[in-house]
Design an enzyme around this catalytic site. Structure first.
Site, PDB file in Angstrom:
ATOM      1  N   GLY A  12       0.813  -1.231   0.000  1.00 28.06           N
ATOM      2  CA  GLY A  12       0.000   0.000   0.000  1.00 28.06           C
ATOM      3  C   GLY A  12       0.835   1.264   0.000  1.00 28.06           C
ATOM      4  N   ARG A  16      -2.876   8.006   4.099  1.00 29.07           N
ATOM      5  CA  ARG A  16      -3.128   8.838   5.279  1.00 29.07           C
ATOM      6  C   ARG A  16      -1.844   9.423   5.870  1.00 29.07           C
ATOM      7  NH1 ARG A  16      -6.587   4.098   8.010  1.00 29.07           N
ATOM      8  NH2 ARG A  16      -5.324   2.945   6.499  1.00 29.07           N
ATOM      9  N   LYS A  23       4.470   3.898   3.137  1.00 36.36           N
ATOM     10  CA  LYS A  23       4.258   3.811   4.589  1.00 36.36           C
ATOM     11  C   LYS A  23       5.165   2.801   5.292  1.00 36.36           C
ATOM     12  CE  LYS A  23       0.365   1.997   6.244  1.00 36.36           C
ATOM     13  NZ  LYS A  23      -1.019   1.929   6.738  1.00 36.36           N
ATOM     14  N   GLY A  78      -6.659  -3.739  -2.426  1.00 38.96           N
ATOM     15  CA  GLY A  78      -7.048  -4.092  -1.068  1.00 38.96           C
ATOM     16  C   GLY A  78      -6.256  -5.240  -0.471  1.00 38.96           C
ATOM     17  N   ASN A 385      41.646  24.702   6.534  1.00 36.90           N
ATOM     18  CA  ASN A 385      41.863  23.458   5.784  1.00 36.90           C
ATOM     19  C   ASN A 385      41.387  23.528   4.342  1.00 36.90           C
ATOM     20  OD1 ASN A 385      39.181  23.600   6.617  1.00 36.90           O
ATOM     21  ND2 ASN A 385      38.937  21.389   6.586  1.00 36.90           N
TER      22      ASN A 385
END
Ligand code: UD1
Ligand code: CA
Length: 459
Positions: A12, A16, A23, A78, A385
């Site tokens: 998925g 959200r 995710k 799904g 440097n």
């Protein structure tokens, strides 16, 4: 042979989350969620792990490499559809499959084994793991019939007003006998509201002909699903508490532990004190007697015994025993500080080593340098440097005294027992035992104020 498989659903997008990263790759305390899950499965009774990937699959594959078997879901249809993608690799295999979402980083190894055991003991064909939340919003509800048997799972958005009050929810973890699993997954119908195949429909499809049971988990938070950036923070809080508790019980004192974040691979010896607002992550070690913080960040840092580190940043660096760092010091990119050193106020050390007893107490920059023992850097002294194109090395011997505001222009070698006068810009090597002064002669003009300034001011 009968084996135990894990099937992780991680294809998925995580809409959200509203983040770029998929995710399941999102970090919790700097470690990707999916890495927690796979690591724990490896330590559990699972024999083989299959991961369903899809959205930005390369990101997940890059994290897990060849530790798992991959199957691909090309369309996000799904959780039921995701699980079905494993048919080719699991359907013929004798045994049981633990199905779990890729957004559940807290489930402990012990609990995973307990769930598998419960499935076996209850003699179930399908076991769904449930938990009880006072605020069950966003989770699928476990619906039970009048005999108390699990009869369906209804998603939050599909719940009737009455079902919305059910507090027992679906964790998203199931154990199913392989032989049945794919037969049932194929029977799942499209949910019209969402346009998805719900894995949760397995329960209603199996309840008549198979043995379906629920296994309730008491510590509900261990099964939390991470769906948005708020739940990321909640999961991090739990994880932080658990890690901190482990350290405190083994003898590490923490002041205001809720403000302290310690990564998983950090080793802290008993007898260390961690002060508020301190973060220690990566492959870091803190040895006994050291006091770290307040307001300190260490990533991949090794702090030897009896050090004090205050209000400072330490990345990819080593600090020797009995050394004090800070306030407001910055060690980075391979700073290797010796023992009994002082790296004081507003001092930055990069890619440099120092011997024993060296001190830079205020406002110094030491970069790409090899510094000996008992060197004293005066306030504001720096190694120059960088020439605008390349970085160069500075080598400083033992027992060197660098005056305030000295520029040491690299490449440069300064021998042992050298004194450098304050304000000098040193561009040439300095031999052992000498005093070097490089600055304009001071001129004092007598009576300057009375002769020049005062008469003008009168006009
Ligand atoms: C799911 C459950 C819900 C349960 C909750 C627990 C369903 C329909 N709902 O809801 O009952 O209470 O978990 O946390 O299963 N995924 C895919 N492909 C897809 C869709 C999802 O691989 O097409 C993966 C996701 O990457 C994720 C996991 O499946 O890791 C679960 O999906 P998610 O959207 O988080 O499900 P929830 O809405 O949380
Ligand atoms: Ca979820």
């Amino acid at each position: 042979m009968k084996k135990t498989y894990a099937l992780v659903l991680a294809a998925g997008k995580g809409t959200r989350m509203k983040t770029e990263l998929p995710k399941c790759a999102f970090p919790i305390l700097k470690k990707p969620m999916i890495a927690y899950i796979v690591e724990k499965l490896e330590r559990s009774a699972i024999d083989e792990t299959v991961v369903v990937v899809g959205h930005k699959k390369e990101v997940l594959k890059d994290i897990l490499k060849d530790r798992v078997t991959y199957v691909e879901q090309t369309e996000m249809l799904g959780t039921g559809h995701a699980a079905l993608q494993a048919e080719a690799v699991l359907a013929d295999k004798e045994g049981v499959t633990l199905i779990l979402p890729g957004d559940m980083p807290l489930m402990p190894v012990k609990l995973t084994n307990k769930i598998l055991q419960a499935h076996e003991t209850m003699g179930n064909d399908l076991t769904v793991v449930s938990m009880t939340f006072n605020n069950p919003k966003s989770y699928g509800r476990i619906v039970r019939d009048k005999y108390g048997m699990v009869s369906a799972i209804v998603e939050d958005k599909d719940c009737s007003d009455e079902q919305k009050h059910i507090k027992e929810v679906n964790s998203g973890v199931y154990v199913v006998n392989n032989k049945i699993l794919f037969k049932i997954l194929k029977q799942i119908k499209l949910n019209d509201r969402k346009g998805e195949y719900y894995i949760t429909d397995m329960i209603a499809l199996m309840k008549h002909d198979y043995k379906v049971g629920a296994f309730g988990v008491y510590d509900a938070h261990l099964m939390m699903g991470v769906n948005d950036l708020y739940s990321v923070s909640v999961a991090e809080r739990y994880l932080r508490d658990e890690i901190n508790k482990g350290h405190m019980l083994s003898g590490v004192q923490m002041v205001a532990p809720n403000t302290i974040t310690i990564g998983h691979n950090v080793i802290i010896e008993p007898g260390v004190t961690i002060m508020p607002n301190t973060t220690i992550t990566g492959l870091s070690t803190v040895r006994e007697g050291s006091v770290i913080g307040p307001n300190t960040e260490i990533h991949n840092g090794n702090i030897d015994e009896y050090c004090q580190v205050k209000h400072s940043l330490i990345y990819d660096s080593i600090v020797g025993a009995h050394t004090t760092v800070g306030p407001f010091a910055h060690l980075r990119n391979g700073a290797n500080i010796g023992d009994h050193n002082r790296v004081g106020n507003f001092v930055e050390v990069k890619n440099s080593t120092t011997g024993s007893g060296t001190k830079a107490a205020h406002l110094s920059y030491i970069g790409d340098s090899e510094v000996g023992s008992r060197v004293n850097f005066g306030c504001g002294s720096i190694t120059v440097n960088y020439d605008g194109v390349n970085k160069h090395k500075t080598k400083i011997g033992n027992d060197v005294f660098v005056g305030c505001n000295v520029n040491m222009v690299a490449p440069l070698e300064i021998g042992d027992e050298v004194f450098i006068a304050a304000g000098s810009t040193v561009t040439e090597n300095v031999p052992k035992g000498s005093l070097t002064i490089e600055r304009g002669q001071q001129i004092n003009k007598d009576a300057y104020f009375n002769n020049l300034i005062k008469p003008k001011a009168k006009k």
